[in-house]
Motif scaffolding. Structure first.
Motif, PDB file in Angstrom:
ATOM      1  N   GLN A 111       0.839  -1.207   0.000  1.00  0.00           N
ATOM      2  CA  GLN A 111       0.000   0.000   0.000  1.00  0.00           C
ATOM      3  C   GLN A 111       0.876   1.261   0.000  1.00  0.00           C
ATOM      4  O   GLN A 111       0.710   2.150  -0.840  1.00  0.00           O
ATOM      5  N   ARG A 112       1.826   1.332   0.953  1.00  0.00           N
ATOM      6  CA  ARG A 112       2.669   2.531   1.048  1.00  0.00           C
ATOM      7  C   ARG A 112       3.450   2.769  -0.249  1.00  0.00           C
ATOM      8  O   ARG A 112       3.489   3.885  -0.764  1.00  0.00           O
ATOM      9  N   PRO A 123       2.876   9.066   4.915  1.00  0.00           N
ATOM     10  CA  PRO A 123       4.004   9.497   5.765  1.00  0.00           C
ATOM     11  C   PRO A 123       5.324   9.007   5.166  1.00  0.00           C
ATOM     12  O   PRO A 123       5.333   8.011   4.428  1.00  0.00           O
ATOM     13  N   ARG A 124       6.445   9.694   5.479  1.00  0.00           N
ATOM     14  CA  ARG A 124       7.754   9.196   5.020  1.00  0.00           C
ATOM     15  C   ARG A 124       7.959   7.797   5.595  1.00  0.00           C
ATOM     16  O   ARG A 124       7.680   7.566   6.772  1.00  0.00           O
ATOM     17  N   SER A 180       7.894 -12.274  11.431  1.00  0.00           N
ATOM     18  CA  SER A 180       6.712 -12.787  10.723  1.00  0.00           C
ATOM     19  C   SER A 180       6.358 -12.064   9.433  1.00  0.00           C
ATOM     20  O   SER A 180       5.570 -12.592   8.643  1.00  0.00           O
ATOM     21  N   SER A 181       6.852 -10.843   9.206  1.00  0.00           N
ATOM     22  CA  SER A 181       6.568 -10.197   7.910  1.00  0.00           C
ATOM     23  C   SER A 181       7.549  -9.048   7.688  1.00  0.00           C
ATOM     24  O   SER A 181       8.324  -8.716   8.584  1.00  0.00           O
ATOM     25  N   ASP A 182       7.467  -8.438   6.505  1.00  0.00           N
ATOM     26  CA  ASP A 182       8.234  -7.211   6.287  1.00  0.00           C
ATOM     27  C   ASP A 182       7.754  -6.156   7.275  1.00  0.00           C
ATOM     28  O   ASP A 182       6.644  -6.266   7.813  1.00  0.00           O
ATOM     29  N   VAL A 183       8.578  -5.122   7.474  1.00  0.00           N
ATOM     30  CA  VAL A 183       8.228  -4.106   8.466  1.00  0.00           C
ATOM     31  C   VAL A 183       8.233  -2.728   7.805  1.00  0.00           C
ATOM     32  O   VAL A 183       9.160  -2.397   7.064  1.00  0.00           O
ATOM     33  N   VAL A 184       7.174  -1.961   8.064  1.00  0.00           N
ATOM     34  CA  VAL A 184       7.122  -0.578   7.584  1.00  0.00           C
ATOM     35  C   VAL A 184       7.559   0.313   8.740  1.00  0.00           C
ATOM     36  O   VAL A 184       6.981   0.254   9.828  1.00  0.00           O
ATOM     37  N   ASN A 270      -3.570   6.801   6.090  1.00  0.00           N
ATOM     38  CA  ASN A 270      -3.105   5.796   7.048  1.00  0.00           C
ATOM     39  C   ASN A 270      -3.285   4.416   6.429  1.00  0.00           C
ATOM     40  O   ASN A 270      -2.313   3.803   6.013  1.00  0.00           O
ATOM     41  N   GLU A 271      -4.520   3.960   6.350  1.00  0.00           N
ATOM     42  CA  GLU A 271      -4.688   2.639   5.740  1.00  0.00           C
ATOM     43  C   GLU A 271      -6.019   2.537   5.017  1.00  0.00           C
ATOM     44  O   GLU A 271      -6.873   3.415   5.143  1.00  0.00           O
ATOM     45  N   VAL A 272      -6.158   1.438   4.270  1.00  0.00           N
ATOM     46  CA  VAL A 272      -7.402   1.217   3.524  1.00  0.00           C
ATOM     47  C   VAL A 272      -7.978  -0.144   3.892  1.00  0.00           C
ATOM     48  O   VAL A 272      -7.235  -1.060   4.237  1.00  0.00           O
ATOM     49  N   ALA A 273      -9.307  -0.237   3.856  1.00  0.00           N
ATOM     50  CA  ALA A 273      -9.979  -1.523   4.033  1.00  0.00           C
ATOM     51  C   ALA A 273     -10.919  -1.681   2.842  1.00  0.00           C
ATOM     52  O   ALA A 273     -11.559  -0.712   2.424  1.00  0.00           O
ATOM     53  N   LEU A 274     -10.981  -2.897   2.288  1.00  0.00           N
ATOM     54  CA  LEU A 274     -11.814  -3.119   1.106  1.00  0.00           C
ATOM     55  C   LEU A 274     -13.023  -3.954   1.504  1.00  0.00           C
ATOM     56  O   LEU A 274     -13.219  -5.078   1.036  1.00  0.00           O
TER      57      LEU A 274
END
Ligand code: ADP
Length: 383
Positions: A111-112, A123-124, A180-184, A270-274
């Motif tokens: 997403q970012r 955000p940066r 457990s996953s990539d990190v933002v 910030n974030e999205v929900a579908l």
């Protein structure tokens, strides 16, 4: 492979939580039926749907069973394996939103990156898989203050979103999440408030923009939603323009919810929900066509419903289990309170229901919504 009809009457929902429950409540009035893929017969949506398949959302045979029994598959949550959803699509099952679209909600890193590349305000940030990443120290130097550290996948309701106090803690948290996953790793913005924009999008690309709302968070969880949003008209206009842009970039079908940060430099995504979203529960009573109805209409290939607000003010408060079991009856005695119980067994910290109050006075709907939620026994407090 069967040719799917243009209009889909039998909707399959992956997951059977409160969102699927509220889809099931409205489906009959739209001439649609809902089959849920539930983890157990105790799930919230079992009481309102037409059919239940018991199985795991990450079990390919359970997904196949759902796909075979409905005309279109949609989602109650995004804790799914995208490869399995793609496999379902390649076997001819109609999935809305598509696996490609859903990736924006499943994976914060994707997403970012995609939004940044499209020139959208985020955000940066940096995506890393360990604290040894050579680019990390220059980002942390540039930011100065500690960042926010987020798991790219698997988090919800603030889980997987960490606020380190210093650099040492930042590096430790990155490595913990990286297991457990990539990190933002992203800039911690000074928030004036948070707002959410819901937009419904049909199979033909037509859209319906819901009114903007303010969301109030506590401990990473949304506790209250306020309509109208407490922002300027310019900012509300900007949110709707961004929502149109994002909906078409993602190529979503169904409801898209976009959470924005409001800062002195304007809006940041910030974030999205579908899928239907907590910020849109007030639309059940407050808007001519609720988010649940429009989600079902959109994924069925039908025309979207009118999203005109039916009130001047609305407040929705989430009811979250406190240390003592809650009482519904008392909550319903508060004047004007629409109390929604999700039929879940009580557990501290669990979302058990919500309360919406509509009215002419912003102050009065706020007081009444909290009065009802407190009577219900919510553990959350006015932020
Ligand atoms: P989740 O995916 O679990 O819902 P979010 O990414 O929405 O978590 O983050 C939860 C809350 O943390 C947000 O609503 C906001 O209050 C705060 N937050 C998240 N990212 C930032 C940020 N970059 N700057 C400031 N606050 C943030």
């Amino acid at each position: 492979m069967s040719i799917s009809p243009q209009l889909s009457r039998r909707i399959g929902v992956i997951g059977a939580g409160q969102l699927a429950r509220m889809m099931g409540e409205v489906a009959p009035s739209l001439g649609l039926s809902v089959t849920v893929l539930a983890t157990s017969l105790d799930d919230a949506a079992v009481a309102t749907c037409d059919e239940v398949i018991v199985g795991d959302a990450q079990d390919p045979s359970a997904l196949d069973a759902l796909g075979e029994s409905v005309d279109v598959v949609t989602f109650d949550h995004e804790l799914v394996d995208l490869h399995q959803i793609e496999a379902l699509e390649s076997r001819g099952v109609v999935v809305r939103p598509s696996a490609r679209a859903l990736e924006f909600a499943v994976d914060k890193a994707h997403q970012r990156r995609t939004f940044f590349d499209a020139g959208l305000p985020v955000p940066r940030f940096l995506v890393v898989n360990s604290s040894d990443d050579p680019r990390l120290s220059s980002l942390l130097d540039e930011l100065g203050d500690p960042p926010v550290v987020k798991a790219s996948r698997g988090g919800y309701d603030g889980r997987g979103v960490l606020f380190p106090r210093d650099r040492h803690e930042t590096l430790r948290m990155i490595d913990d999440l990286a297991e457990s996953s990539d990190v933002v790793v992203e800039e911690r913005l000074q928030l004036q408030s948070e707002v959410a924009q819901l937009i419904a999008r049909g199979t033909d690309g037509s859209t319906a923009l819901y009114p903007l709302v303010t969301t109030v968070q506590s401990e990473g969880m949304c506790v209250e939603v306020v309509f109208p949003a407490q922002v300027t008209n310019e900012l509300a206009q900007r949110a709707s323009e961004l929502a149109e842009q994002i909906a078409s970039l993602i190529d979503v079908v169904g409801i898209l919810a976009i959470e924005f940060f409001v800062t002195s430099d304007g809006l940041f995504i910030n974030e999205v929900a579908l899928r239907p979203h907590n910020s849109g529960h007030w639309t059940i009573e407050g808007v001519r066509t609720s988010q649940f109805a429009n989600h079902l209409l959109a994924v069925s290939g039908e025309a979207l419903g009118d999203v005109t607000a039916l009130c001047d003010n609305a407040v929705m408060v989430n009811v979250v289990g406190s240390d003592q079991p809650s009482s519904l009856e008392l909550a319903m005695t508060v004047e004007g309170a629409f109390v929604h119980d999700y039929g879940k067994s009580w557990r501290p910290g669990r979302k058990l229901g919500h309360v919406t109050v509509l009215g002419d006075s912003a102050a009065q709907v706020h007081v009444r919504a909290w009065e009802s939620a407190r009577a219900y026994g919510t553990r959350t407090r006015e932020a």
